[in-house]
Motif scaffolding. Structure first.
Motif, PDB file in Angstrom:
ATOM      1  N   ASN A  88       0.797  -1.225   0.000  1.00  0.00           N
ATOM      2  CA  ASN A  88       0.000   0.000   0.000  1.00  0.00           C
ATOM      3  C   ASN A  88       0.833   1.279   0.000  1.00  0.00           C
ATOM      4  O   ASN A  88       0.458   2.268  -0.626  1.00  0.00           O
ATOM      5  CB  ASN A  88      -0.933   0.009   1.211  1.00  0.00           C
ATOM      6  CG  ASN A  88      -2.070  -0.992   1.086  1.00  0.00           C
ATOM      7  OD1 ASN A  88      -2.274  -1.575   0.029  1.00  0.00           O
ATOM      8  ND2 ASN A  88      -2.807  -1.187   2.155  1.00  0.00           N
ATOM      9  N   HIS A  91       1.573   2.684  -3.483  1.00  0.00           N
ATOM     10  CA  HIS A  91       0.521   2.916  -4.469  1.00  0.00           C
ATOM     11  C   HIS A  91       0.586   4.318  -5.063  1.00  0.00           C
ATOM     12  O   HIS A  91       0.610   4.484  -6.290  1.00  0.00           O
ATOM     13  CB  HIS A  91      -0.862   2.678  -3.841  1.00  0.00           C
ATOM     14  CG  HIS A  91      -1.173   1.232  -3.629  1.00  0.00           C
ATOM     15  ND1 HIS A  91      -2.399   0.793  -3.186  1.00  0.00           N
ATOM     16  CD2 HIS A  91      -0.416   0.118  -3.796  1.00  0.00           C
ATOM     17  CE1 HIS A  91      -2.394  -0.516  -3.091  1.00  0.00           C
ATOM     18  NE2 HIS A  91      -1.196  -0.960  -3.446  1.00  0.00           N
ATOM     19  N   ASP A 192      -7.752  -2.082   4.783  1.00  0.00           N
ATOM     20  CA  ASP A 192      -7.728  -3.279   3.943  1.00  0.00           C
ATOM     21  C   ASP A 192      -9.155  -3.657   3.559  1.00  0.00           C
ATOM     22  O   ASP A 192      -9.654  -3.288   2.502  1.00  0.00           O
ATOM     23  CB  ASP A 192      -7.017  -4.404   4.687  1.00  0.00           C
ATOM     24  CG  ASP A 192      -6.884  -5.671   3.862  1.00  0.00           C
ATOM     25  OD1 ASP A 192      -7.032  -5.588   2.629  1.00  0.00           O
ATOM     26  OD2 ASP A 192      -6.645  -6.746   4.444  1.00  0.00           O
TER      27      ASP A 192
END
Length: 363
Positions: A88, A91, A192
């Motif tokens: 993450n 990203h 998540d």
């Protein structure tokens, strides 16, 4: 955004895809879906891990392995689409680099660590005339497709409450970046599975006016949130109650949707993730996304309940939508990246609510 203006989207040949990351998301979700989507070819995969390279060679022998994202993006004319399935924290910077290279970009959820970062990426994509989309695959879960059909078709009447859960029982934290305390990792269950829960609620019922949340760290040895509850009040009047947890020994209903004429209750998870993890592919060799009859939901009321077959799940629809957006003028991306901004705004409000014990009002 006009996603057809870049020169990296030819409509007369198969689109070449570069995939960044070959962990669980890359190998079990993105790579098989890309490889089985007409109009796409998995051309290159970024992974420096020797074991994952060997796995790539076995599973996708025609795809070339690349050491780093920088090497992949160094020759943007060799690709038509970049898919980011790395941890993450990477990203936003990787999406920024891909968009600046003029490449259509798909990012696994969450799009970024913050709503501000996500909005920056949306504006960059719009300024460059480049497609940007977010892999919110749970929009194509069979249970959610069924609930969406019932809600939008009026089968439940006016919906006043939407309950949705992604619960698991993992009493011991697993090693990996998702369990790291550094906020830059964007770990924990809220960002998540909570990204899916909030995205689904917004997709069905629209903008949110208030957010109340309880977010906890329950498991021994855990350092990031593993148990969360969100209560959203939508502008339309519907209230969404959302649960995500890693410490649930008895799992609740996956969905419960209550209207003033009927309700819909569904237990059990959509089968597509388990099938992909097991190595099955949506290639037509067997029925895809089909729920088991014993897991069909119930529609109606206690006085007149009926078993309702679940609509087939359809993860392949996401990448089919990407192909359409890149080849058919005027076709929007399958997930508008500004939807991800809205989701992250709600998640940030949830953190603020849990920290202060108050209800947060959104503008």
């Amino acid at each position: 955004m006009n996603p057809q203006t870049t020169s990296h989207r030819p409509s007369d040949r198969t689109l070449r895809v570069g995939l960044i990351g070959y962990g669980l998301a890359g190998s079990a979700f993105h790579a098989p879906l890309i490889a089985t989507t007409p109009g796409l070819r998995l051309d290159a995969v970024v992974t420096a891990n020797p074991e994952r390279r060997e796995q790539l060679r076995r599973e996708h022998p025609d795809a070339r392995a690349v050491d780093t994202p920088e090497q992949l993006l160094a020759d943007p004319d060799a690709l038509d689409l970049v898919v980011i399935a790395s941890p993450n924290r990477t990203h936003a910077p990787l999406a920024r680099a891909a968009l600046r290279a003029g490449l259509a970009t798909v990012v696994d959820k969450p799009l970024a660590a913050t709503a501000a970062q996500a909005l920056e990426l949306c504006r960059l994509a719009e300024a460059r005339g480049v497609l940007l989309s977010v892999f919110q695959n749970r929009r194509w879960d069979g249970d959610f497709l069924t609930a969406s059909r019932l809600v939008r078709g009026g089968a439940l009447g006016r919906v006043h409450r939407f309950e949705s859960r992604f619960e698991r029982f993992r009493p011991k934290p697993k090693p990996g970046w998702r369990e790291l305390a550094d906020p830059a990792e964007v770990g924990g269950t809220l960002y998540d599975l909570g990204s899916h829960l909030v995205d689904q609620a917004l997709t069905l019922f629209g903008p949110v006016e208030t957010v109340y949340a309880e977010i906890d760290v329950r498991r021994d040895g855990a350092v990031v949130d593993d148990d969360a509850f969100l209560a959203l009040t939508h502008a339309c009047g519907t209230r969404s109650h959302l649960w995500t947890s890693a410490i649930t020994p008895l799992i609740g209903p996956r969905l419960r949707v209550l209207g003033d004429t009927a309700g819909y209750v569904k237990h059990g998870m959509d089968p597509q993730e388990a099938d992909l993890r097991a190595g099955h592919r949506p290639d037509g060799s067997h029925p895809w996304g089909a729920d088991r009859p014993e897991q069909y939901g119930t529609l109606g009321s206690d006085e007149s309940p009926i078993s309702l077959p679940t609509d087939p799940g359809d993860y392949p629809a996401f990448y089919a939508g990407v192909v359409a957006a890149l080849t058919v003028p005027g076709t929007p991306p399958p997930v508008d990246p500004r939807d991800a901004v809205a989701t992250l705004t709600v998640l940030e409000a949830a953190r603020a609510s849990a920290a202060t014990g108050t209800t947060v009002r959104l503008d």
